[in-house]
Design a protein around this motif. Structure first.
Motif, PDB file in Angstrom:
ATOM      1  N   PRO A  16      31.979   8.844  -0.359  1.00 52.14           N
ATOM      2  CA  PRO A  16      31.572  10.195   0.040  1.00 52.14           C
ATOM      3  C   PRO A  16      31.579  11.136  -1.174  1.00 52.14           C
ATOM      4  O   PRO A  16      32.302  10.902  -2.145  1.00 52.14           O
ATOM      5  CB  PRO A  16      32.665  10.617   1.028  1.00 52.14           C
ATOM      6  N   VAL A  17      30.757  12.185  -1.102  1.00 49.91           N
ATOM      7  CA  VAL A  17      30.724  13.189  -2.174  1.00 49.91           C
ATOM      8  C   VAL A  17      32.055  13.940  -2.200  1.00 49.91           C
ATOM      9  O   VAL A  17      32.547  14.361  -1.150  1.00 49.91           O
ATOM     10  CB  VAL A  17      29.572  14.198  -1.945  1.00 49.91           C
ATOM     11  N   VAL A  18      32.651  14.054  -3.378  1.00 50.93           N
ATOM     12  CA  VAL A  18      33.880  14.843  -3.503  1.00 50.93           C
ATOM     13  C   VAL A  18      33.568  16.129  -4.258  1.00 50.93           C
ATOM     14  O   VAL A  18      32.558  16.230  -4.962  1.00 50.93           O
ATOM     15  CB  VAL A  18      35.022  14.084  -4.226  1.00 50.93           C
ATOM     16  N   GLU A  19      34.460  17.071  -4.105  1.00 56.49           N
ATOM     17  CA  GLU A  19      34.275  18.416  -4.653  1.00 56.49           C
ATOM     18  C   GLU A  19      35.466  18.721  -5.558  1.00 56.49           C
ATOM     19  O   GLU A  19      36.602  18.434  -5.220  1.00 56.49           O
ATOM     20  CB  GLU A  19      34.274  19.370  -3.442  1.00 56.49           C
ATOM     21  N   MET A  20      35.178  19.292  -6.727  1.00 56.82           N
ATOM     22  CA  MET A  20      36.256  19.769  -7.583  1.00 56.82           C
ATOM     23  C   MET A  20      36.414  21.256  -7.344  1.00 56.82           C
ATOM     24  O   MET A  20      35.467  22.019  -7.593  1.00 56.82           O
ATOM     25  CB  MET A  20      35.923  19.556  -9.070  1.00 56.82           C
ATOM     26  N   GLU A  21      37.591  21.647  -6.884  1.00 56.47           N
ATOM     27  CA  GLU A  21      37.809  23.074  -6.667  1.00 56.47           C
ATOM     28  C   GLU A  21      38.502  23.661  -7.887  1.00 56.47           C
ATOM     29  O   GLU A  21      39.513  23.127  -8.354  1.00 56.47           O
ATOM     30  CB  GLU A  21      38.658  23.275  -5.408  1.00 56.47           C
ATOM     31  N   PHE A  22      37.955  24.764  -8.372  1.00 52.94           N
ATOM     32  CA  PHE A  22      38.481  25.375  -9.600  1.00 52.94           C
ATOM     33  C   PHE A  22      39.457  26.498  -9.303  1.00 52.94           C
ATOM     34  O   PHE A  22      39.339  27.187  -8.298  1.00 52.94           O
ATOM     35  CB  PHE A  22      37.329  25.929 -10.445  1.00 52.94           C
ATOM     36  N   HIS A  23      40.400  26.674 -10.222  1.00 55.08           N
ATOM     37  CA  HIS A  23      41.259  27.848 -10.165  1.00 55.08           C
ATOM     38  C   HIS A  23      40.395  29.070 -10.447  1.00 55.08           C
ATOM     39  O   HIS A  23      39.629  29.076 -11.409  1.00 55.08           O
ATOM     40  CB  HIS A  23      42.363  27.729 -11.225  1.00 55.08           C
ATOM     41  N   PRO A  24      40.483  30.103  -9.598  1.00 61.25           N
ATOM     42  CA  PRO A  24      39.566  31.241  -9.735  1.00 61.25           C
ATOM     43  C   PRO A  24      39.651  31.918 -11.106  1.00 61.25           C
ATOM     44  O   PRO A  24      38.639  32.404 -11.606  1.00 61.25           O
ATOM     45  CB  PRO A  24      39.996  32.193  -8.613  1.00 61.25           C
ATOM     46  N   GLU A  25      40.831  31.938 -11.712  1.00 59.42           N
ATOM     47  CA  GLU A  25      40.938  32.593 -13.023  1.00 59.42           C
ATOM     48  C   GLU A  25      40.925  31.614 -14.198  1.00 59.42           C
ATOM     49  O   GLU A  25      40.211  31.791 -15.162  1.00 59.42           O
ATOM     50  CB  GLU A  25      42.222  33.442 -13.097  1.00 59.42           C
ATOM     51  N   ALA A  26      41.721  30.545 -14.103  1.00 56.20           N
ATOM     52  CA  ALA A  26      41.920  29.660 -15.259  1.00 56.20           C
ATOM     53  C   ALA A  26      40.701  28.778 -15.556  1.00 56.20           C
ATOM     54  O   ALA A  26      40.617  28.162 -16.609  1.00 56.20           O
ATOM     55  CB  ALA A  26      43.142  28.774 -15.036  1.00 56.20           C
TER      56      ALA A  26
ATOM     57  N   GLN B 172      39.890  25.915 -14.375  1.00 59.44           N
ATOM     58  CA  GLN B 172      40.369  24.556 -14.564  1.00 59.44           C
ATOM     59  C   GLN B 172      40.326  23.867 -13.194  1.00 59.44           C
ATOM     60  O   GLN B 172      40.634  24.501 -12.187  1.00 59.44           O
ATOM     61  CB  GLN B 172      41.829  24.635 -15.051  1.00 59.44           C
ATOM     62  N   VAL B 173      39.933  22.599 -13.173  1.00 61.36           N
ATOM     63  CA  VAL B 173      39.903  21.887 -11.892  1.00 61.36           C
ATOM     64  C   VAL B 173      41.314  21.823 -11.323  1.00 61.36           C
ATOM     65  O   VAL B 173      42.239  21.365 -11.992  1.00 61.36           O
ATOM     66  CB  VAL B 173      39.374  20.441 -12.048  1.00 61.36           C
ATOM     67  N   GLU B 174      41.466  22.292 -10.099  1.00 64.20           N
ATOM     68  CA  GLU B 174      42.786  22.253  -9.473  1.00 64.20           C
ATOM     69  C   GLU B 174      42.897  21.153  -8.434  1.00 64.20           C
ATOM     70  O   GLU B 174      43.927  20.517  -8.311  1.00 64.20           O
ATOM     71  CB  GLU B 174      43.075  23.586  -8.776  1.00 64.20           C
ATOM     72  N   TYR B 175      41.820  20.982  -7.640  1.00 69.34           N
ATOM     73  CA  TYR B 175      41.859  20.022  -6.536  1.00 69.34           C
ATOM     74  C   TYR B 175      40.591  19.183  -6.526  1.00 69.34           C
ATOM     75  O   TYR B 175      39.502  19.705  -6.769  1.00 69.34           O
ATOM     76  CB  TYR B 175      41.947  20.767  -5.192  1.00 69.34           C
ATOM     77  N   VAL B 176      40.733  17.894  -6.240  1.00 67.70           N
ATOM     78  CA  VAL B 176      39.572  17.064  -5.915  1.00 67.70           C
ATOM     79  C   VAL B 176      39.648  16.817  -4.412  1.00 67.70           C
ATOM     80  O   VAL B 176      40.680  16.352  -3.913  1.00 67.70           O
ATOM     81  CB  VAL B 176      39.580  15.724  -6.680  1.00 67.70           C
ATOM     82  N   ILE B 177      38.578  17.159  -3.710  1.00 65.87           N
ATOM     83  CA  ILE B 177      38.604  17.205  -2.254  1.00 65.87           C
ATOM     84  C   ILE B 177      37.584  16.241  -1.665  1.00 65.87           C
ATOM     85  O   ILE B 177      36.406  16.269  -2.047  1.00 65.87           O
ATOM     86  CB  ILE B 177      38.298  18.653  -1.793  1.00 65.87           C
ATOM     87  N   CYS B 178      38.033  15.370  -0.766  1.00 71.50           N
ATOM     88  CA  CYS B 178      37.129  14.415  -0.128  1.00 71.50           C
ATOM     89  C   CYS B 178      37.279  14.502   1.384  1.00 71.50           C
ATOM     90  O   CYS B 178      38.378  14.302   1.885  1.00 71.50           O
ATOM     91  CB  CYS B 178      37.418  12.994  -0.598  1.00 71.50           C
ATOM     92  N   PRO B 179      36.203  14.744   2.143  1.00 65.63           N
ATOM     93  CA  PRO B 179      34.835  14.957   1.643  1.00 65.63           C
ATOM     94  C   PRO B 179      34.636  16.381   1.142  1.00 65.63           C
ATOM     95  O   PRO B 179      35.365  17.295   1.535  1.00 65.63           O
ATOM     96  CB  PRO B 179      33.988  14.710   2.895  1.00 65.63           C
ATOM     97  N   ALA B 180      33.620  16.561   0.276  1.00 63.46           N
ATOM     98  CA  ALA B 180      33.284  17.894  -0.230  1.00 63.46           C
ATOM     99  C   ALA B 180      32.894  18.793   0.934  1.00 63.46           C
ATOM    100  O   ALA B 180      32.256  18.346   1.894  1.00 63.46           O
ATOM    101  CB  ALA B 180      32.123  17.800  -1.216  1.00 63.46           C
ATOM    102  N   ARG B 181      33.294  20.056   0.860  1.00 60.06           N
ATOM    103  CA  ARG B 181      32.958  21.020   1.916  1.00 60.06           C
ATOM    104  C   ARG B 181      31.601  21.643   1.595  1.00 60.06           C
ATOM    105  O   ARG B 181      31.514  22.798   1.192  1.00 60.06           O
ATOM    106  CB  ARG B 181      34.071  22.056   2.011  1.00 60.06           C
ATOM    107  N   ILE B 182      30.553  20.834   1.720  1.00 52.67           N
ATOM    108  CA  ILE B 182      29.198  21.282   1.409  1.00 52.67           C
ATOM    109  C   ILE B 182      28.265  20.915   2.560  1.00 52.67           C
ATOM    110  O   ILE B 182      28.616  20.095   3.405  1.00 52.67           O
ATOM    111  CB  ILE B 182      28.663  20.632   0.111  1.00 52.67           C
ATOM    112  N   LYS B 183      27.080  21.504   2.561  1.00 53.11           N
ATOM    113  CA  LYS B 183      26.092  21.204   3.593  1.00 53.11           C
ATOM    114  C   LYS B 183      25.656  19.743   3.498  1.00 53.11           C
ATOM    115  O   LYS B 183      25.579  19.181   2.402  1.00 53.11           O
ATOM    116  CB  LYS B 183      24.859  22.098   3.414  1.00 53.11           C
ATOM    117  N   ALA B 184      25.324  19.151   4.631  1.00 56.19           N
ATOM    118  CA  ALA B 184      24.890  17.754   4.659  1.00 56.19           C
ATOM    119  C   ALA B 184      23.675  17.533   3.764  1.00 56.19           C
ATOM    120  O   ALA B 184      23.552  16.499   3.101  1.00 56.19           O
ATOM    121  CB  ALA B 184      24.580  17.331   6.094  1.00 56.19           C
ATOM    122  N   SER B 185      22.789  18.529   3.707  1.00 52.88           N
ATOM    123  CA  SER B 185      21.567  18.375   2.899  1.00 52.88           C
ATOM    124  C   SER B 185      21.918  18.291   1.408  1.00 52.88           C
ATOM    125  O   SER B 185      21.292  17.553   0.650  1.00 52.88           O
ATOM    126  CB  SER B 185      20.618  19.541   3.152  1.00 52.88           C
TER     127      SER B 185
END
Lengths: 384, 384
Positions: free
Chosen positions: B205-215, B217-230
């Motif tokens: 499944p597609v995973v998502e890297m969530e970034f720290h809003p200020e730094a 820097q990748v903080e979390y790798v999230i599976c499945p990515a919270r994105i639209k199916a398309s």
């Protein structure tokens, strides 16, 4: 104390497949491990930090091995407990504690422990020697059929025999033993209880051993057991009662009988990771090996729930095959969804030798059970 | 060919934490392994069957190491490909194949490969030396800001710098490099593609890297990515296009940008198990390490679906701490449900050094993400 990437040393007595699976977890957490086994070819020889060849039953070997570790655990019960007691008195943390181990190690003592503590178990008689059984039969003290069990050194079905006639007694060793009433059970269940050094306790779901209808051999370990909630509740209660009386630290696998009238009887226990918990590697939030490590290190216990349903199939050597092992059709089972084989690394197969296990997981228990049957019918452990 | 408990030999170049996690799988299947690493203290030194100390970039070391293995794989791209080519020509199965590895190893070549194959990627210019960049700026060929990337030997954020002014160029090594247009992306995604020696292909499944809003820097790798199916569909299509053009064997981790207008651009790829797939150990039916082994051995690929939602947090050394490592509050995170720390076994910490990772799994993604944040806020990698 910090266990991770530190000078802490964990000792493991026994370097077989259970130890090997424990070592996955110690490696995951970079815990320094020292393992002793009688065989220079033990599966644990690689993956531990320090391997010692020695006899688990020899006082000096066990004592010398254990002197410089912080925590000492076992992967098999047949170890020299006198040496462990001395180590315990000298400050080594021995888990399971020797008091618990002494009770469990001898099946006669274990059975007496159940009756002394009002824990339901099948009626039995203890004999100092197998040769005493015949007298007991002739004077009416014991009736056929019964289950003969060697008090010591039984393992994986060794040291157990159903006795239906005097002739069945002929081949048995003349050792301390028990004669146990055969239980007319509906199913065999098991509950793995984890207890850490601080007394925190968690139980895994009740699992069910499904038997081959003709061969009377365990074919599948199924989690969760397909039983009524009320029976599962009773099974957990009995397992917790054993756990609290025996005061183990680490895992306690409690094997149970569910009788035809839904009574729960304790069959036997093992104070360590157990075949009935292997499904947990793929199915549980916290597998039994990680849980054992958490428990003996006094760490918080992990969640024991399952992510998915799990079925475990033991891989045993096929009849008629002795020699260099080949896993026939292993490619075919790898094509099936949710199937994970575990190969223990024994180079030689022989009939019924335990060579590995296969776990099948699925969201849907019925599907997992069906695939397990396909696995069972497909893979064969044969010789070249 | 039988790989299990046989004379088959698997070689792994690189003995770091990725290799260590590969070794769990080879041990599970009793596959004989030989590992080479430059460091005598490499995490793989234990758990492999045969450890060789040697330079991964030295022709003779790599060639000599690989001569007697059946299949040779890597846990890091920076290896001597000339030696691998010679081994390949002599019949050793080298996976990833050297053709794929040559394309990937050099970031300029990799970027040219994308444009040559109509694979969407950020615009870039290649320079033989960093010193040539200044001319290109002064004659209007290149505008600030851009991303400077060393063509070779970059790893884990090394060899990458955002350049906003001429001064930013001062500290950079004078090597072959690319200047890449900064992508105004909405999210960073990744798709792990598995392809076995027979050409069978599966995607995770597609995973998502969530970034720290200020730094940033990748903080979390999230599976499945919270994105639209398309968007997920498009990401998988692009990853599969890269996979089919590059003809890898084993895993290919494809890192992607999702632009503000939902275009998908390839950032870079790695032909091996990857940080973005670590969540799979706890969350997937088949973890990425087992899948890599299946792929390079020509075994059927395993199911890539997830059992539960997974979030991965990298454990990096805290700022201001250099020296013997301590994992502060690790007991507290072990109390949280579904939390599994992985400690890589580096004895010394320093700011931002990758020391391990923690996986958080739960049936409910929102719960897993919340616990991941608690983990992040609780555990600290500090020095004594």
């Amino acid at each position: 104390m910090q266990f991770f990437s530190s000078n802490f040393k964990l000792g493991i007595l026994g370097g077989g497949q259970l130890g090997k699976m424990l070592l996955y977890e110690t490696r995951k957490w970079d815990i320094y491990t020292k393992v002793m086994d009688a065989s220079a070819e033990a599966p644990c020889k690689i993956a531990c930090n320090h391997f010692v060849q020695g006899s688990l039953l020899d006082f000096d070997d066990v004592y010398t091995f254990g002197k410089d570790v912080d925590v000492l655990t076992i992967e098999i019960e047949n170890v020299n407990v006198d040496a462990l007691e001395k180590l315990e008195s000298e400050g080594v943390k021995v888990y399971p504690p020797t008091n618990a181990l002494r009770v469990i190690q001898n099946k006669a003592t274990q059975k007496l422990f159940y009756t002394d503590n009002n824990i339901p178990t099948a009626p039995f008689t203890r004999f100092a020697y197998t040769s005493e059984i015949e007298d007991s039969i002739s004077n009416g003290g014991l009736q056929f059929p019964f289950v003969w069990k060697s008090a010591q050194f039984g393992y994986d079905g060794q040291g157990v025999k159903v006795v239906r006639s005097l002739e069945d007694l002929n081949d048995l060793p003349n050792v301390e033993c028990i004669a146990e009433k055969m239980v007319d059970f509906k199913s065999e269940l098991a509950v793995v209880v984890a207890r850490n050094a601080k007394g925190e306790i968690k139980t895994y779901p009740v699992v069910e051993m499904e038997f081959h209808p003709e061969a009377n051999q365990v074919e599948y370990v199924i989690c969760p057991a397909r039983i009524k909630a009320s029976v599962a509740k009773k099974a957990v209660e009995v397992a917790l009662k054993v756990s609290s009386q025996i005061e183990h630290v680490g895992l306690l696998a409690v094997e149970l009988f569910q009788t035809k009238d839904d009574k729960i009887l304790v069959n036997e226990v093992a104070p360590r990771p157990h075949n009935s918990g292997h499904y947990s590697i793929e199915a549980s939030y916290t597998n039994q090996f990680e849980q054992h490590i958490r428990a003996i290190l006094g760490l918080p216990l992990g969640k024991t729930d399952s992510k998915v349903a799990g079925v475990m199939v033991n891989l045993v050597g096929a009849e008629g095959h002795t020699g260099d092992v080949v896993y026939e059709n292993i490619d075919s089972i790898l094509e099936m969804d949710g199937v994970t084989p575990h190969i223990y690394g024994k180079k030689q197969t022989r009939p019924f030798r335990k060579m590995g296990h296969v776990t099948i997981v699925d969201e849907d228990m019925a599907k997992a059970r069906k695939v397990a049957q396909q696995v069972k019918e497909t893979i064969k452990v044969i010789s070249k």
